[in-house]
Write a protein that holds these residues in place. Sequence first.
Motif, short mmCIF file in Angstrom:
data_model
loop_
_atom_site.label_atom_id
_atom_site.label_comp_id
_atom_site.label_asym_id
_atom_site.label_seq_id
_atom_site.Cartn_x
_atom_site.Cartn_y
_atom_site.Cartn_z
N ASN A 259 0.80 -1.22 0.00
CA ASN A 259 0.00 0.00 0.00
C ASN A 259 0.83 1.28 0.00
O ASN A 259 0.27 2.37 0.03
CB ASN A 259 -1.01 0.03 1.15
CG ASN A 259 -2.27 0.80 0.79
OD1 ASN A 259 -2.78 0.67 -0.33
ND2 ASN A 259 -2.77 1.62 1.71
N ASP A 260 2.17 1.17 -0.02
CA ASP A 260 3.00 2.36 -0.18
C ASP A 260 2.85 2.92 -1.59
O ASP A 260 2.60 2.17 -2.54
CB ASP A 260 4.48 2.03 0.07
CG ASP A 260 4.83 1.95 1.53
OD1 ASP A 260 3.99 2.30 2.38
OD2 ASP A 260 5.97 1.52 1.84
N ARG A 272 -0.64 2.38 -5.82
CA ARG A 272 0.08 1.85 -4.65
C ARG A 272 0.58 0.44 -4.89
O ARG A 272 0.07 -0.30 -5.75
CB ARG A 272 -0.83 1.92 -3.41
CG ARG A 272 -1.20 3.35 -3.06
CD ARG A 272 -2.04 3.48 -1.81
NE ARG A 272 -2.33 4.88 -1.53
CZ ARG A 272 -1.51 5.71 -0.87
NH1 ARG A 272 -0.37 5.25 -0.39
NH2 ARG A 272 -1.85 6.97 -0.67
N LYS A 274 0.90 -3.27 -4.52
CA LYS A 274 -0.10 -4.27 -4.17
C LYS A 274 0.51 -5.62 -3.81
O LYS A 274 -0.20 -6.63 -3.71
CB LYS A 274 -1.08 -4.46 -5.34
CG LYS A 274 -1.87 -3.21 -5.70
CD LYS A 274 -2.69 -2.68 -4.54
CE LYS A 274 -3.51 -1.46 -4.94
NZ LYS A 274 -4.26 -0.91 -3.78
#
Length: 330
Positions: A259-260, A272, A274
Amino acid sequence: MEVVCLPRLSRVAVCGGTHGNELSGVYLVRELLKTEKKAEEEDELVSVLLVLSNPRAVQQCRRYTETDLNRCFTHATLNGPVSDRTPYEIIRSRELNSLLGPKGGPQAVDLVCDLHNTTANMGLCLIAYSDCDWICLHIFRYLQRQIPDIPVRYIHFDLPPKEAYSLESVGKHGFAIEIGPQPHGVVRSNIYTAMKAGVQHMLDWVRSFNSGTIFEGGSVEVYTMIKNVDYPRDSETHNITAAIHPQLQDRDFCLLRPNDPLFQTFSGDTLRYKGNEPLYPFFINECAYYEKGIALSLARRRCVKIPPIRVQTELEHRENEWGFVSEEEE
């Protein structure tokens, strides 16, 4: 741990210009060639072969002229058919294999160090195909200690010998020194100086090893490449639709968590990461990899224990080679 005895590193090849626009290696090899004869006369511990790998590409200041030379050293390519239409780099790979190898053969040079630059913010990296080549790992740890002002890391490409595609795979031992950031077609003095220090310390280690020094065991961190990630692309044109996200750019080897932020689309949206696990990105936004469909590579980091090592004596070498020694030698 028991001391591991390994054969002497009598012949070392230092190669630059495998990619003709990666100029630190080009200029370093040229500089070393100026003093080659004098160095050979003074150095009894190791013979150093200096090679400008792709002279045509160097002359044109291009990565390659027809095909990427540093993808031409698989067994299939080195032993495949040749015609008058065969790309120059494939012909050149066979010339280099004859000069430094043959790959996998007993006549191959003991160690190949191939010099590269990257536009990514990777510091100084050793890239090798083995995570249990004690020679390469000990050299890596030595460079970490001798070059404290720049990050020094070890990247492991987990491929079998026949599929290893780059020049350093021709030697009995081998690694690339990859250092950046530096734009292609440009030489930066700080990057050149760091590469020069890396080569000099590598050769110092080889001389010390050949003279009988015992190198203590320990542990090192190794980054094993897991996968490459491409840019988002338009399904019809195949053009990229996003760039590396600003929060990720220049953060090579900083942990990327699920999620970064990964990409930023040209319309401004954030895409992001995944993935299912945190991994370490490197070669982030490497200029030369746009054509290869690689936006970045991802690796796992782990600790590898390395044993103490020393050079084999002549008697140990003969025992290892023939499996026995004569009564007179005993």
